[in-house]
Design a protein around this motif. Structure first.
Motif, PDB file in Angstrom:
ATOM      1  N   ALA A 294       0.545  -0.800   0.199  1.00  0.00           N
ATOM      2  CA  ALA A 294       0.347  -0.334  -0.081  1.00  0.00           C
ATOM      3  C   ALA A 294       0.678   1.449   0.227  1.00  0.00           C
ATOM      4  O   ALA A 294       0.128   2.658  -0.720  1.00  0.00           O
ATOM      5  CB  ALA A 294      -0.874   0.339   1.546  1.00  0.00           C
ATOM      6  N   ILE A 345      -6.883  -3.009   4.767  1.00  0.00           N
ATOM      7  CA  ILE A 345      -6.377  -3.077   3.917  1.00  0.00           C
ATOM      8  C   ILE A 345      -6.697  -3.537   2.524  1.00  0.00           C
ATOM      9  O   ILE A 345      -6.725  -2.862   1.404  1.00  0.00           O
ATOM     10  CB  ILE A 345      -5.170  -3.216   3.998  1.00  0.00           C
ATOM     11  CG1 ILE A 345      -4.147  -1.708   5.122  1.00  0.00           C
ATOM     12  CG2 ILE A 345      -3.913  -3.118   2.280  1.00  0.00           C
ATOM     13  CD1 ILE A 345      -2.909  -3.012   5.266  1.00  0.00           C
ATOM     14  N   LEU A 459      -5.964   0.063  -3.908  1.00  0.00           N
ATOM     15  CA  LEU A 459      -4.623  -0.383  -2.929  1.00  0.00           C
ATOM     16  C   LEU A 459      -3.129  -0.435  -3.950  1.00  0.00           C
ATOM     17  O   LEU A 459      -2.305   0.004  -3.664  1.00  0.00           O
ATOM     18  CB  LEU A 459      -4.705  -2.404  -2.923  1.00  0.00           C
ATOM     19  CG  LEU A 459      -3.372  -2.840  -1.627  1.00  0.00           C
ATOM     20  CD1 LEU A 459      -3.413  -1.769  -0.776  1.00  0.00           C
ATOM     21  CD2 LEU A 459      -4.117  -4.156  -1.843  1.00  0.00           C
ATOM     22  N   SER A 460      -3.698  -0.505  -5.467  1.00  0.00           N
ATOM     23  CA  SER A 460      -2.700  -1.213  -5.981  1.00  0.00           C
ATOM     24  C   SER A 460      -2.110   1.172  -6.444  1.00  0.00           C
ATOM     25  O   SER A 460      -0.773   1.017  -6.841  1.00  0.00           O
ATOM     26  CB  SER A 460      -2.992  -1.487  -7.463  1.00  0.00           C
ATOM     27  OG  SER A 460      -3.498  -0.516  -8.178  1.00  0.00           O
ATOM     28  N   GLY A 464      -4.827   5.895  -1.179  1.00  0.00           N
ATOM     29  CA  GLY A 464      -6.271   4.793  -0.726  1.00  0.00           C
ATOM     30  C   GLY A 464      -7.308   5.014   0.830  1.00  0.00           C
ATOM     31  O   GLY A 464      -6.962   5.571   0.884  1.00  0.00           O
TER      32      GLY A 464
END
Length: 472
Positions: A294, A345, A459-460, A464
């Motif tokens: 993250a 997450i 998340l990528s 976020g």
């Protein structure tokens, strides 16, 4: 088949008399089939009656009329009106309620088996009760200056820029020491950006060409060391030059080799992550890997997180907490935090927590972690309180609330102090950087309300969804 002989137990009986508990052994009592002659003596018949009698038997804390009231006490303005007259002869009405009797009196039930742990618990409880029973100063003020000096010593060194020789035992925890001290300083309001060059120069040699960071120079890459290194670099942020590697501290991380190394420690069969190549697999590895992904904005394509949610969900135990692995390990506060944070997450808390966990059992287990009269939190059932669980257990509540409340619109630990600076496991123990950091984080979480705000950023991406905090 011969009948089993009846054996009369010699275990003392516990009775309640005038809301006080006393123990009588069979050898000192007279057997009789008649009802007790003393009408005030009774044996509670239900668990609720036992619990009510325990609470009613606790003596209330002393009133202000029984103590010497000192209106010039510098701590008083924190709890009383700022317009309070210093010449007053009687104390004003407090702005906060008094400490409940449950935290100012010894526990009613005692284990008759004496062990080092039980003696340590009694000693800790006595120290805590002494402070919590003092109405003139129930909440000592944090010794901020001393704690800052203690934590700075972990980054800058205590003598000639070096750590104390005893720290050699923590040679494999260099990134952790840096992170603990930085986060603790940040919690105290210190601008940790001034330590940026020191942090970069200390962590750069720990990065391996194959990806990831080792705990010390020349040591194999480990996911917990890599997690601590990435968090430390993120904490010190950017310098004056915003361009290139010298601009962002995280720029020293080789993202390509880190990404490749994370694939190496992925357990494709279970869905979890190992802590190092060929190492053990547990929820620590999962949580640390997800944080690294993250913060570095690494992609999760290629099934890197496939099966990870299910892996974390299987770690919940019959108690409601979480073990290290899905194999029936004991529930532990640190693993509970890693599991909850990892799931949050990976998706919207209100969705993933309800889908993969039994929240009712989790809330029950978390609630049972606070001890009385100490007031602190324990990491496991029947274990002693420890200041670090202010974060590992206390921090779970913000994540649980995010799962229950969903997205929202934006709008105690003082007894662990040491006068020389630093915070510790419990009264009577030595201070260290680990406990200083996590106690300060726990104190922060206890003084603020954290809420979850949804974000369209996946998340990528470097950003976020996250937790926002607003003070009460």
């Amino acid at each position: 088949m011969p009948q089993r002989p009846q054996v009369r137990s010699t275990r003392p009986k516990v009775i309640f008399t005038h809301n006080k508990m006393s123990a009588t052994s069979p050898s000192s009592s007279v057997s009789s089939s008649k009802a007790p002659s003393n009408p005030t003596t009774r044996t509670p018949s239900t668990p609720s009656e036992v619990f009510n009698d325990i609470l009613s038997s606790a003596q209330p804390p002393p009133t202000y009329s029984q103590q010497t009231w000192n209106p010039s006490n510098p701590y008083f303005p924190h709890y009383y009106s700022q317009n309070m007259s210093t010449t007053a002869t009687s104390p004003p009405e407090p702005l906060i309620p008094p400490t409940p009797a449950l935290f100012t009196t010894p526990p009613i039930l005692h284990d008759t088996l004496q062990t080092p742990s039980s003696k340590d618990q009694i000693s800790t409880a006595e120290i805590c009760m002494k402070h919590l029973s003092n109405p003139s100063d129930p909440f000592p003020i944090l010794s901020r200056r001393e704690h800052i000096a203690f934590l700075e010593g972990g980054i800058l060194g205590v003598q000639n820029g070096k750590l104390h020789q005893a720290m050699v035992a923590l040679d494999a925890s260099r990134p952790w020491i840096i992170y603990w001290c930085l986060q603790g300083l940040a919690s105290l309001g210190v601008d940790v950006g001034k330590y940026r060059e020191r942090v970069i120069s200390s962590l750069r040699p720990l990065q391996n060409e194959s990806g990831g960071f080792g705990g010390g120079n020349g040591q194999v890459s480990h996911v917990t060391a890599s997690y601590a290194a990435v968090l430390a670099l993120a904490a010190v942020g950017r310098g004056d030059d915003e361009d290139g590697e010298e601009g962002e501290a995280l720029g020293i991380v080789d993202r390509r080799t880190m990404f490749h190394w994370l694939h190496e420690i992925k357990d494709w069969e279970s869905g979890g992550f190992r802590v190092c190549v060929g190492g053990e697999e547990d929820v620590r590895g999962v949580y640390c890997a997800l944080v690294i992904l993250a913060l570095l904005g690494l992609p999760t394509s290629g099934n890197l997180v496939k099966g990870t949610k299910e892996y974390l969900g299987r770690c919940q135990t019959y108690e409601g907490g979480f073990g290290a692995t899905p194999n029936g390990n004991e529930a532990h506060g640190g693993y509970a935090f890693c599991t909850l944070a990892g799931l949050c997450i990976l998706g919207e808390p209100a969705v993933v927590l309800r889908k993969h966990l039994d929240l009712d059992r989790l809330v029950s287990w978390l609630s049972a972690r606070q001890h009385a009269p100490e007031g602190g939190l324990s990491g496991r059932t029947n274990k002693l309180v420890d200041g670090c669980y202010a974060t590992w257990v206390g921090g779970c509540w913000a994540l649980v609330e995010a799962g229950i409340n969903g997205p929202q619109d934006e709008n105690e630990e003082a007894l662990g102090e040491k006068k020389v600076g630093g915070l510790r496991d419990k009264p009577g123990k030595g201070a260290d950087h680990y406990h200083s950091n996590y106690i300060l984080l726990g104190l922060t979480s206890a003084q603020n309300y954290f809420y979850y705000t949804s974000s369209p950023i996946p998340l990528s991406s470097p950003g976020g969804a996250g937790m926002g905090a607003g003070g009460y």
